[in-house]
Write a protein that holds these residues in place. Structure first.
Motif, PDB file in Angstrom:
ATOM      1  N   UNK A  39      28.852  20.852  43.676  1.00  0.00           N
ATOM      2  CA  UNK A  39      29.555  21.282  42.458  1.00  0.00           C
ATOM      3  C   UNK A  39      30.963  20.700  42.359  1.00  0.00           C
ATOM      4  N   UNK A  40      31.517  20.290  43.499  1.00  0.00           N
ATOM      5  CA  UNK A  40      32.928  19.901  43.526  1.00  0.00           C
ATOM      6  C   UNK A  40      33.285  18.769  42.562  1.00  0.00           C
ATOM      7  N   UNK A  41      32.509  17.677  42.469  1.00  0.00           N
ATOM      8  CA  UNK A  41      32.899  16.617  41.524  1.00  0.00           C
ATOM      9  C   UNK A  41      33.052  17.111  40.089  1.00  0.00           C
ATOM     10  N   UNK A  42      32.181  17.994  39.647  1.00  0.00           N
ATOM     11  CA  UNK A  42      32.297  18.524  38.284  1.00  0.00           C
ATOM     12  C   UNK A  42      33.513  19.418  38.143  1.00  0.00           C
ATOM     13  N   UNK A  43      33.834  20.194  39.193  1.00  0.00           N
ATOM     14  CA  UNK A  43      35.040  21.025  39.145  1.00  0.00           C
ATOM     15  C   UNK A  43      36.281  20.137  39.047  1.00  0.00           C
ATOM     16  N   UNK A  44      36.279  19.028  39.796  1.00  0.00           N
ATOM     17  CA  UNK A  44      37.429  18.123  39.792  1.00  0.00           C
ATOM     18  C   UNK A  44      37.579  17.398  38.455  1.00  0.00           C
ATOM     19  N   UNK A  45      36.472  17.210  37.742  1.00  0.00           N
ATOM     20  CA  UNK A  45      36.578  16.615  36.408  1.00  0.00           C
ATOM     21  C   UNK A  45      37.430  17.486  35.495  1.00  0.00           C
ATOM     22  N   UNK A  46      37.256  18.799  35.603  1.00  0.00           N
ATOM     23  CA  UNK A  46      38.016  19.726  34.758  1.00  0.00           C
ATOM     24  C   UNK A  46      39.387  20.040  35.339  1.00  0.00           C
ATOM     25  N   UNK A  47      39.478  20.016  36.690  1.00  0.00           N
ATOM     26  CA  UNK A  47      40.731  20.389  37.361  1.00  0.00           C
ATOM     27  C   UNK A  47      40.989  19.401  38.506  1.00  0.00           C
ATOM     28  N   UNK A  48      41.481  18.222  38.199  1.00  0.00           N
ATOM     29  CA  UNK A  48      41.654  17.192  39.240  1.00  0.00           C
ATOM     30  C   UNK A  48      42.666  17.543  40.310  1.00  0.00           C
ATOM     31  N   UNK A  49      43.489  18.544  40.071  1.00  0.00           N
ATOM     32  CA  UNK A  49      44.501  18.944  41.057  1.00  0.00           C
ATOM     33  C   UNK A  49      43.958  19.860  42.139  1.00  0.00           C
ATOM     34  N   UNK A  50      42.732  20.330  41.980  1.00  0.00           N
ATOM     35  CA  UNK A  50      42.167  21.338  42.893  1.00  0.00           C
ATOM     36  C   UNK A  50      41.881  20.735  44.270  1.00  0.00           C
ATOM     37  N   UNK A  51      42.125  21.548  45.312  1.00  0.00           N
ATOM     38  CA  UNK A  51      41.714  21.209  46.673  1.00  0.00           C
ATOM     39  C   UNK A  51      40.746  22.275  47.171  1.00  0.00           C
ATOM     40  N   UNK A  52      39.772  21.846  47.970  1.00  0.00           N
ATOM     41  CA  UNK A  52      38.829  22.768  48.607  1.00  0.00           C
ATOM     42  C   UNK A  52      39.203  22.894  50.074  1.00  0.00           C
ATOM     43  N   UNK A  61      50.738  34.758  52.663  1.00  0.00           N
ATOM     44  CA  UNK A  61      50.137  33.471  52.290  1.00  0.00           C
ATOM     45  C   UNK A  61      50.839  32.314  53.009  1.00  0.00           C
ATOM     46  N   UNK A  62      50.101  31.224  53.220  1.00  0.00           N
ATOM     47  CA  UNK A  62      50.696  30.017  53.782  1.00  0.00           C
ATOM     48  C   UNK A  62      50.945  29.025  52.652  1.00  0.00           C
ATOM     49  N   UNK A  63      52.193  28.578  52.488  1.00  0.00           N
ATOM     50  CA  UNK A  63      52.521  27.697  51.348  1.00  0.00           C
ATOM     51  C   UNK A  63      51.632  26.467  51.254  1.00  0.00           C
ATOM     52  N   UNK A  64      51.239  25.876  52.411  1.00  0.00           N
ATOM     53  CA  UNK A  64      50.429  24.661  52.366  1.00  0.00           C
ATOM     54  C   UNK A  64      49.009  24.929  51.889  1.00  0.00           C
ATOM     55  N   UNK A  65      48.615  26.202  51.836  1.00  0.00           N
ATOM     56  CA  UNK A  65      47.283  26.547  51.350  1.00  0.00           C
ATOM     57  C   UNK A  65      47.313  27.076  49.919  1.00  0.00           C
ATOM     58  N   UNK A  66      48.476  27.044  49.293  1.00  0.00           N
ATOM     59  CA  UNK A  66      48.621  27.545  47.929  1.00  0.00           C
ATOM     60  C   UNK A  66      48.691  26.382  46.942  1.00  0.00           C
ATOM     61  N   UNK A  67      48.557  26.730  45.678  1.00  0.00           N
ATOM     62  CA  UNK A  67      48.732  25.732  44.639  1.00  0.00           C
ATOM     63  C   UNK A  67      47.468  24.989  44.277  1.00  0.00           C
ATOM     64  N   UNK A  68      46.571  25.646  43.555  1.00  0.00           N
ATOM     65  CA  UNK A  68      45.343  24.996  43.119  1.00  0.00           C
ATOM     66  C   UNK A  68      44.330  24.812  44.225  1.00  0.00           C
TER      67      UNK A  68
END
Length: 387
Positions: A208-221, A180-187
Motif C-alpha cells: 500500500x505504501x507507494x499509493x500512500x506516498x502518491x498522496x503524501x510524499x512526505x510520509x515515512x514508515x 515522543x521522540x522528535x526524530x520519529x515525529x512529523x509525517x
C-alpha cells in the motif's frame, strides 16, 4: 495469596502472552501477593526474580506462527517440583490446550486451577485430534478465562464448556505519559510486529505504501520488529524504499515513545489474532489507529468507533483509508479522543481485579471442602500442611 502462573511460550522471545503474564504478575506483586511464574527459558538467561526456568523451548509451527514450547520428561519433572515447592493457593495456567508447560502443570497439580485461553482458531484440527489427551487435564480446571469473545468461541467449539471473557490488560498510564521522540515525529506511520511473520501483515502495508506516498510524499514508515529488512522490501519500488526506516527490536520504553510519536498507527494483520494488544497500546498512547477488519480487532476498536478499519489483506483499501486519515487532522484528533476514553476498560487495575475475583471464587470453592478431607487430600499428594 500465593499464586503460581505458567507461561507456555519461551520467555526469551517475548510475545503477547508473555507480556500479559509479566504485567499481571507485576501488578499482583505490587498488591502484596506472592507470585511465581514457570516458563520455558534457556537456563543461562537472566530472568526476573519471580520467574523460574523450566528449560529450553523448541520452535513448533502453530496457528500461522512459530510457538516456542517446552514439553517432555525433564519439563514434566520441573513442573511437578515447582508445583510441590510452591504450595500455591491457586494455579493460573495459560493456553493449556497446547502441548506445553501449562498442560504438564495441569497434570501435576491437584489444587484450584484457573486457565486463560488466548488462541483464536476456528478450524483447529490439531485441537480436535488432541482432545482425548487434553480432556483429563481440562477436567481439573476450576475456572476458564478467554481474552476475547473469539478466543472463547474457539474454546467452546473445540473443547466444550464455557469461559468468562476478561481482556488482556495494558498499563495505560505508561503509554499515555511516554515522551515522543522528535526524530520519529512529523509525517510518520508506525508498524510494530515480527517482520518475517506474514500474518502480522507488513507485506500488505508495504504494497500500500507507494499509493500512500502518491498522496503524501512526505510520509515515512517506521517499522519496529524482528526480521530481515532486505527480504521485507524485496518487492518495494526503489523510490519508496527511502521512505521506510527499520528500527529493529525496540524496548518497551521506545515502543511507547514510538506510538506517542506517529501520526498514524497501522495494524495490517491478516489473521490468527484473538485480541490485539498492540491496538490497545496504541490507543493508550494517543495514536490514531487504522487496522484490518479482523473480528478480534473490530471488537477491540469498538466496531470501528475507537479506530478505523479496512478490509483485511486489501492493500488498496489500506492505502485509501490511510491517505484519507493522513489528510484529515480533525479526524485523527477525534480518533485520539475516542481511543483515550475507550482504553479505560483495558487498564490493568480493572483487568487484574477481574482476574483476582476469579482466583477468589475458585479458592473459596476449594476452602468449602471439609478440613479433614483437605488434610487427607494434601497427605496423599505428599505435601506438608500449611502453617
Amino acid at each position: 495469596m500465593r499464586i503460581g502462573m505458567v507461561c507456555p511460550y519461551s520467555w526469551d522471545v517475548p510475545g503477547g502472552v508473555q507480556f500479559h503474564i509479566r504485567d499481571l504478575a507485576g501488578h499482583l506483586i505490587q498488591q502484596g501477593h506472592e507470585v511465581s511464574v514457570l516458563a520455558p527459558s534457556d537456563d543461562e538467561q537472566q530472568l526476573p526474580s519471580y520467574v523460574v526456568s523450566a528449560g529450553r523451548a523448541v520452535p513448533v509451527p502453530y496457528n500461522g506462527s512459530v510457538a516456542r514450547l517446552n514439553f517432555g520428561f525433564l519439563s514434566a519433572a520441573r513442573a511437578r517440583r515447582w508445583v510441590h515447592e510452591g504450595d500455591f493457593d491457586v494455579l493460573h495456567v495459560h493456553e493449556p490446550a497446547t502441548p506445553s508447560l501449562s498442560l504438564l502443570t495441569c497434570w501435576a497439580s491437584q489444587g484450584p486451577i484457573v486457565a486463560t485461553f488466548h488462541t483464536s482458531n476456528p478450524r483447529s484440527r490439531a485441537m480436535v485430534a488432541a482432545y482425548p489427551i487434553l480432556q483429563p487435564a481440562l477436567e481439573k480446571i476450576s475456572a476458564r478465562i478467554a481474552v476475547s469473545e473469539y478466543a472463547r468461541r474457539t474454546f467452546v467449539e473445540h473443547l466444550g464448556g464455557d469461559a468468562v471473557v476478561i481482556p488482556n490488560g495494558v498499563s495505560v498510564d505508561f503509554f499515555a505519559h511516554a515522551s515522543p521522540r522528535p526524530e520519529w515525529q512529523g509525517g510518520t506511520i508506525g508498524f510494530i510486529g515480527r517482520i518475517d511473520e506474514p500474518r502480522k501483515g507488513l507485506p500488505v502495508l508495504l504494497r500500500a505504501l507507494p499509493r500512500i506516498l502518491e498522496a503524501h510524499p512526505e510520509i515515512r514508515l517506521l517499522v519496529a520488529g524482528r526480521g530481515d529488512r532486505e527480504e521485507a522490501m524485496a518487492h518495494l519500488p526503489a523510490e519508496s524504499r527511502e521512505r521506510v526506516e527499520f528500527l529493529g527490536v525496540i524496548s518497551d520504553e521506545d515502543k511507547a515513545r514510538l506510538l506517542r510519536s506517529v501520526d498514524l498507527y497501522v495494524a495490517p494483520n491478516t489473521g490468527g489474532e484473538s485480541f490485539g494488544i498492540i491496538l490497545v497500546e496504541a490507543l493508550s498512547s494517543g495514536a490514531p489507529v487504522l487496522a484490518s477488519d479482523l473480528d478480534a480487532f473490530a471488537q477491540v476498536l469498538d466496531g470501528g468507533t475507537a479506530g478505523r478499519l479496512f478490509a483485511s489483506e486489501d492493500s488498496d483499501a489500506l492505502a485509501n483509508a490511510a491517505s484519507r486519515l493522513l489528510g484529515d487532522p480533525e479526524a485523527r484528533a477525534e480518533l485520539r479522543r475516542r481511543g483515550s476514553v475507550h482504553v479505560s476498560r483495558f487498564d490493568w487495575p480493572k483487568v487484574a481485579a477481574d482476574i483476582l475475583s476469579v482466583y477468589e471464587t475458585v479458592t473459596d470453592g476449594a476452602a468449602s471442602v471439609a478440613p479433614d478431607e483437605r488434610a487427607g487430600f494434601r497427605a496423599r499428594l505428599g505435601l506438608a500442611a500449611r502453617d
